[in-house]
Structure formats: C-alpha cells, structure tokens
Scaffold this motif. Structure first.
Motif, PDB file in Angstrom:
ATOM      1  N   VAL A  83      44.881  70.423  61.091  1.00 51.16           N
ATOM      2  CA  VAL A  83      46.314  69.451  60.912  1.00 51.16           C
ATOM      3  C   VAL A  83      46.584  68.811  62.123  1.00 51.16           C
ATOM      4  O   VAL A  83      47.926  68.045  62.475  1.00 51.16           O
ATOM      5  CB  VAL A  83      46.989  70.989  61.575  1.00 51.16           C
ATOM      6  N   TYR A  84      46.017  68.331  63.453  1.00 53.39           N
ATOM      7  CA  TYR A  84      45.354  67.531  63.913  1.00 53.39           C
ATOM      8  C   TYR A  84      44.251  66.512  64.524  1.00 53.39           C
ATOM      9  O   TYR A  84      43.369  67.658  64.914  1.00 53.39           O
ATOM     10  CB  TYR A  84      46.541  67.846  65.377  1.00 53.39           C
ATOM     11  N   THR A  85      44.346  65.522  64.471  1.00 56.02           N
ATOM     12  CA  THR A  85      42.926  64.622  64.729  1.00 56.02           C
ATOM     13  C   THR A  85      43.567  63.288  65.727  1.00 56.02           C
ATOM     14  O   THR A  85      44.413  62.625  65.253  1.00 56.02           O
ATOM     15  CB  THR A  85      42.632  63.857  63.609  1.00 56.02           C
ATOM     16  N   GLU A  86      42.319  63.003  66.609  1.00 52.31           N
ATOM     17  CA  GLU A  86      42.443  62.174  67.137  1.00 52.31           C
ATOM     18  C   GLU A  86      41.214  61.236  67.011  1.00 52.31           C
ATOM     19  O   GLU A  86      40.849  61.465  66.845  1.00 52.31           O
ATOM     20  CB  GLU A  86      42.666  61.790  68.349  1.00 52.31           C
ATOM     21  N   ALA A  87      41.543  59.799  66.058  1.00 49.44           N
ATOM     22  CA  ALA A  87      41.077  58.711  65.634  1.00 49.44           C
ATOM     23  C   ALA A  87      41.007  57.610  67.438  1.00 49.44           C
ATOM     24  O   ALA A  87      41.734  56.943  67.400  1.00 49.44           O
ATOM     25  CB  ALA A  87      41.676  58.072  64.799  1.00 49.44           C
ATOM     26  N   PHE A  88      39.710  57.269  67.023  1.00 53.31           N
ATOM     27  CA  PHE A  88      38.808  56.408  67.755  1.00 53.31           C
ATOM     28  C   PHE A  88      39.488  54.847  67.142  1.00 53.31           C
ATOM     29  O   PHE A  88      39.208  55.055  65.790  1.00 53.31           O
ATOM     30  CB  PHE A  88      37.410  56.324  68.013  1.00 53.31           C
ATOM     31  N   LEU A  89      39.925  54.265  67.445  1.00 55.06           N
ATOM     32  CA  LEU A  89      40.874  53.232  66.824  1.00 55.06           C
ATOM     33  C   LEU A  89      39.882  51.184  67.147  1.00 55.06           C
ATOM     34  O   LEU A  89      40.532  51.536  69.005  1.00 55.06           O
ATOM     35  CB  LEU A  89      42.180  52.512  66.945  1.00 55.06           C
ATOM     36  N   SER A  90      39.038  50.757  66.550  1.00 54.63           N
ATOM     37  CA  SER A  90      38.359  49.859  67.473  1.00 54.63           C
ATOM     38  C   SER A  90      39.213  48.086  67.328  1.00 54.63           C
ATOM     39  O   SER A  90      39.547  48.071  66.112  1.00 54.63           O
ATOM     40  CB  SER A  90      36.952  49.260  67.326  1.00 54.63           C
ATOM     41  N   PRO A  91      39.945  47.631  68.425  1.00 53.49           N
ATOM     42  CA  PRO A  91      40.802  45.731  68.078  1.00 53.49           C
ATOM     43  C   PRO A  91      39.039  45.204  68.006  1.00 53.49           C
ATOM     44  O   PRO A  91      39.566  44.429  67.095  1.00 53.49           O
ATOM     45  CB  PRO A  91      41.388  45.739  69.526  1.00 53.49           C
ATOM     46  N   ASP A  92      37.534  45.861  68.092  1.00 60.00           N
ATOM     47  CA  ASP A  92      36.681  44.359  67.731  1.00 60.00           C
ATOM     48  C   ASP A  92      36.931  44.449  66.043  1.00 60.00           C
ATOM     49  O   ASP A  92      37.150  43.580  66.156  1.00 60.00           O
ATOM     50  CB  ASP A  92      35.465  45.160  68.460  1.00 60.00           C
ATOM     51  N   PHE A  93      36.775  45.958  65.523  1.00 58.85           N
ATOM     52  CA  PHE A  93      37.389  45.423  64.478  1.00 58.85           C
ATOM     53  C   PHE A  93      38.673  45.450  63.760  1.00 58.85           C
ATOM     54  O   PHE A  93      38.836  45.059  62.138  1.00 58.85           O
ATOM     55  CB  PHE A  93      36.734  46.803  63.607  1.00 58.85           C
ATOM     56  N   CYS A  94      39.648  45.666  64.188  1.00 57.80           N
ATOM     57  CA  CYS A  94      40.969  45.555  64.039  1.00 57.80           C
ATOM     58  C   CYS A  94      41.477  43.501  64.290  1.00 57.80           C
ATOM     59  O   CYS A  94      42.319  43.906  65.128  1.00 57.80           O
ATOM     60  CB  CYS A  94      41.751  46.407  64.194  1.00 57.80           C
ATOM     61  N   GLY A  95      40.304  42.886  63.766  1.00 61.04           N
ATOM     62  CA  GLY A  95      41.232  41.421  64.547  1.00 61.04           C
ATOM     63  C   GLY A  95      40.832  41.163  65.243  1.00 61.04           C
ATOM     64  O   GLY A  95      41.254  39.919  65.925  1.00 61.04           O
ATOM     65  N   GLY A  96      39.475  41.251  65.601  1.00 60.70           N
ATOM     66  CA  GLY A  96      38.330  40.927  66.132  1.00 60.70           C
ATOM     67  C   GLY A  96      38.674  40.563  67.989  1.00 60.70           C
ATOM     68  O   GLY A  96      38.356  39.993  68.980  1.00 60.70           O
ATOM     69  N   GLY A  97      39.648  41.612  68.308  1.00 61.77           N
ATOM     70  CA  GLY A  97      39.940  42.162  69.250  1.00 61.77           C
ATOM     71  C   GLY A  97      40.581  41.303  70.349  1.00 61.77           C
ATOM     72  O   GLY A  97      40.588  41.619  71.531  1.00 61.77           O
ATOM     73  N   ASP A  98      41.345  40.513  69.437  1.00 62.22           N
ATOM     74  CA  ASP A  98      42.084  39.680  69.870  1.00 62.22           C
ATOM     75  C   ASP A  98      44.448  40.062  70.299  1.00 62.22           C
ATOM     76  O   ASP A  98      44.575  41.046  68.960  1.00 62.22           O
ATOM     77  CB  ASP A  98      42.973  38.226  68.893  1.00 62.22           C
ATOM     78  N   VAL A  99      44.826  40.109  71.150  1.00 59.83           N
ATOM     79  CA  VAL A  99      46.016  41.258  71.286  1.00 59.83           C
ATOM     80  C   VAL A  99      46.986  40.827  69.985  1.00 59.83           C
ATOM     81  O   VAL A  99      47.956  42.069  69.664  1.00 59.83           O
ATOM     82  CB  VAL A  99      46.445  40.941  72.954  1.00 59.83           C
ATOM     83  N   ALA A 100      47.153  39.984  69.622  1.00 64.93           N
ATOM     84  CA  ALA A 100      47.894  39.180  68.928  1.00 64.93           C
ATOM     85  C   ALA A 100      47.539  39.450  66.931  1.00 64.93           C
ATOM     86  O   ALA A 100      48.750  40.460  66.782  1.00 64.93           O
ATOM     87  CB  ALA A 100      48.604  37.837  68.747  1.00 64.93           C
ATOM     88  N   ALA A 101      46.521  39.715  67.041  1.00 57.28           N
ATOM     89  CA  ALA A 101      46.295  40.317  66.325  1.00 57.28           C
ATOM     90  C   ALA A 101      46.316  41.832  65.613  1.00 57.28           C
ATOM     91  O   ALA A 101      46.503  42.579  64.789  1.00 57.28           O
ATOM     92  CB  ALA A 101      44.200  40.142  65.310  1.00 57.28           C
ATOM     93  N   TRP A 102      45.765  42.623  66.890  1.00 56.36           N
ATOM     94  CA  TRP A 102      45.733  44.087  66.905  1.00 56.36           C
ATOM     95  C   TRP A 102      47.703  44.414  66.772  1.00 56.36           C
ATOM     96  O   TRP A 102      47.194  45.417  66.474  1.00 56.36           O
ATOM     97  CB  TRP A 102      45.583  44.776  68.205  1.00 56.36           C
ATOM     98  N   ARG A 103      48.261  44.115  67.588  1.00 52.96           N
ATOM     99  CA  ARG A 103      49.974  43.964  66.799  1.00 52.96           C
ATOM    100  C   ARG A 103      50.119  43.841  65.749  1.00 52.96           C
ATOM    101  O   ARG A 103      50.897  44.792  64.973  1.00 52.96           O
ATOM    102  CB  ARG A 103      50.190  43.280  68.083  1.00 52.96           C
ATOM    103  N   ASP A 104      49.348  43.684  64.613  1.00 55.41           N
ATOM    104  CA  ASP A 104      49.441  43.186  63.295  1.00 55.41           C
ATOM    105  C   ASP A 104      49.149  44.138  62.661  1.00 55.41           C
ATOM    106  O   ASP A 104      49.213  45.000  61.607  1.00 55.41           O
ATOM    107  CB  ASP A 104      49.019  42.045  62.784  1.00 55.41           C
ATOM    108  N   TYR A 105      47.777  45.272  62.943  1.00 58.44           N
ATOM    109  CA  TYR A 105      47.076  46.011  62.105  1.00 58.44           C
ATOM    110  C   TYR A 105      47.573  47.169  62.125  1.00 58.44           C
ATOM    111  O   TYR A 105      47.851  48.663  61.668  1.00 58.44           O
ATOM    112  CB  TYR A 105      45.542  45.987  63.269  1.00 58.44           C
ATOM    113  N   LEU A 106      48.035  48.080  64.209  1.00 63.06           N
ATOM    114  CA  LEU A 106      48.525  48.915  64.271  1.00 63.06           C
ATOM    115  C   LEU A 106      49.755  49.682  63.442  1.00 63.06           C
ATOM    116  O   LEU A 106      49.721  50.460  63.359  1.00 63.06           O
ATOM    117  CB  LEU A 106      48.021  48.677  66.215  1.00 63.06           C
TER     118      LEU A 106
END
Length: 324
Positions: A83-106
């Motif tokens: 009913v509740y889960t916390e997931a580890f999210l890796s910007p390294d896999f979501c846009g290569g660690g770039d802050v701007a790209a991460w803002r698109d994935y999130l």
C-alpha cells in the motif's frame, strides 16, 4: 492479504524482464545476452548482477519509458498487497545525471505514481540514489538533482551500487547537500562490506536508515548501537539469499537482529532479479522463523514510522494497515 509497506525497492531493478525485452525490441537494442532460456535475468555473482542491471537499463531512454516502467512496477507491487512503497530513483539512468534532463524525467515518474495510486491504491515516494561505483564526483551531480527537486514527493537521498568501492566519507558532500535541502537519508551498507562498513557509514554520513545492514550481526557492539540509536534497517532477505550474502534463509540474521531490538523492515530490493515478491518474502519468513500475522503487523508499523513521508501521508497509510 496483509497490507504491506516497502522501503527498499530499486525502480529499474524492479522492471519485469518481459517489459525490458519488449522495450528493447521497440528500440532495436540487442540485450538478449542478459536473459536465460526461461526469459529471466541471468547472472552468476554480484559483479555480473551489476553489469546485467545496467544493461537492462539501456532501453530506458526517455521520460515516457520511465512512466511506463513506473506503472508496470507499481501494478505488480499493488498485486502483492503493498500500500506504500519508496523507490530508489537514479538520475544517472534518467538523463545521465544532468539536472535539466532529470527535471524532464521526474514529472513522468510522478504522473505514473499518481495514476497508479488512483487505479491501484498504492502510494509511492521517491528517493534519489547516487551510484557508489560511479564515484564521488558523479554523486555530487546526483545530489544536486535531488536538492533542486526536493518536495513532499521526492523525500529522500541515498547511496547504492558496489559497496566495496570507496569509503562513505567520500560521499559526505553529497549527503550534506541533500540534508540541507531537507531530504531524509539512507545508504546501502553491510551487504558486502561487513559490519565495519555499517559502522563507517554511521560515523561518516548522517543517515537514519541503512539499506541491508545484515552483516552488522557480526559486531555485537554495533548491533547495540543500531538499537540504541533507532537506526532502521531496510532488510531484503530474498535478495541476500539469492546473491549469496547468506547461504540460506535459516542463516539469515533478520530474526536475531529484531530480537536484539534493532528496527528491521522487509523489502524485495530488485524482485525479478531474485525471483521474489513481497508475499513470497512474508511466506518464507513465516516458514523459517515462525513469524505470524502479529509479527508482520508490527513489522509494517516499524516500516511506516521510518518512511520518508509527511505526517499526513503516514496517517493515511496507517489506516490502511489497520486490521479489519
């Protein structure tokens, strides 16, 4: 079915193999070598597991891919009574660690989380996670991604990956950055680095939870410290057995740690890699240690108390944990 709280789940690592195969086929990416004849993820040891994990992430290339992934993962978790889960999210896999790209994935991940909550009644919160073996410099970029997007949904920061690479203090800047942004903190330790790595992590980083932590059992004074300081362990028994951290379920120290007053919780880590589910974890704990519904009820309340969510969410989830 017992309603469950899960605190240690890697979003990419929870990807069903069929989902990754289909996505790779759509993109004409050949990753057939990471699967066995039955279509399961195939690896021989932890080092190869990391390589297969990263290869399985290769088809995940766009925000839409992560939206679909999140929906698939949360649907499966909900089927297991989570009913509740916390997931580890890796910007390294979501846009290569770039802050701007991460803002698109999130936003894509959050949109899927909202949809899954409306459809399946499961609540997700995100923990941005640096990958240890990518090094401290890359971790700083990951911490900046976390700090700049922290809010009531993205609530934590953590450290995962190859535990024997570097020392916890190498990542102090990243953890300080995340803490200043109001994020709650956790770090993997005591899966491969021994009890000394758990101690080093507690000494160097301001964490309130430890991912795995099971090797702490080899140091009685450390076990006492965990209990006295109220550090919560995100224990993943099926993962530990599958990877050979412990030889079998009977040898797993979760019951000993709990009996010594350490706050333990139960999660699946990367469930399809380890052929497990939350229900299977509960079944094996019951078979091995004789844990009853009362034990699991208490376990879930420990997990909820340690969850990186606001009080309003905690109260709402607590109602779902109530017995009929």
């Amino acid at each position: 079915m017992i309603p469950k709280v899960e605190l240690h789940l890697h979003l990419e690592g929870a990807a069903p193999p069929a989902f990754i195969r289909d996505l790779a086929r759509e993109k004409s990416i050949d990753i057939s070598g990471i699967f066995d004849d039955q279509g399961h993820y195939a690896y021989r040891d932890f080092a190869e597991f990391l390589k297969v994990y990263e290869a399985a992430c290769e088809p995940l290339q766009t925000p839409e891919d992560f939206r679909r992934l999140t929906l698939a993962v949360l649907e499966q978790s909900a089927e297991e009574g989570v009913v509740y889960t916390e997931a580890f999210l890796s910007p390294d896999f979501c846009g290569g660690g770039d802050v701007a790209a991460w803002r698109d994935y999130l936003p894509a991940i959050r949109d899927a989380a909202d949809q899954a909550e409306a459809t399946h009644g499961i609540t997700l919160r995100g923990i941005v996670t640096a990958i240890r073996h990518f090094g401290p410099d890359q971790a700083r970029q990951t911490a900046l991604c976390a700090a700049e997007t922290a809010d009531d949904w993205l609530t934590g920061f953590g450290l995962a990956g190859a535990e024997t690479v570097g020392m916890p203090g190498d990542f102090a800047w990243s953890f300080d950055c995340a803490k200043e942004a109001g994020l709650r903190l956790t770090a993997h330790a005591g899966e491969w680095g021994g009890a000394q790595m758990v101690r080093a992590t507690l000494d160097a980083l301001p964490v309130e939870r430890i991912g795995h932590g099971v090797q702490a059992i080899d140091d009685p004074a450390l076990v006492d410290r965990l209990a006295e300081d109220g550090i919560t362990l995100e224990v993943c028994p099926g993962s530990n057995v599958a990877l050979g951290v412990v030889p079998n379920w009977a040898a797993h120290p979760i019951a000993k740690l709990r009996n010594k007053g350490v706050k333990v919780t139960v999660s699946t880590d990367d469930p399809p890699f380890f052929h497990t589910t939350m229900r299977r974890e509960y079944d094996r704990l019951s078979e091995t240690f004789g844990w009853t519904e009362d034990d699991f009820f208490a376990l879930n309340h420990v997990a909820l108390a340690a969850a990186f969510c606001d009080d309003a969410t905690r109260k709402r989830i607590a109602k779902k944990l109530e017995r009929p």
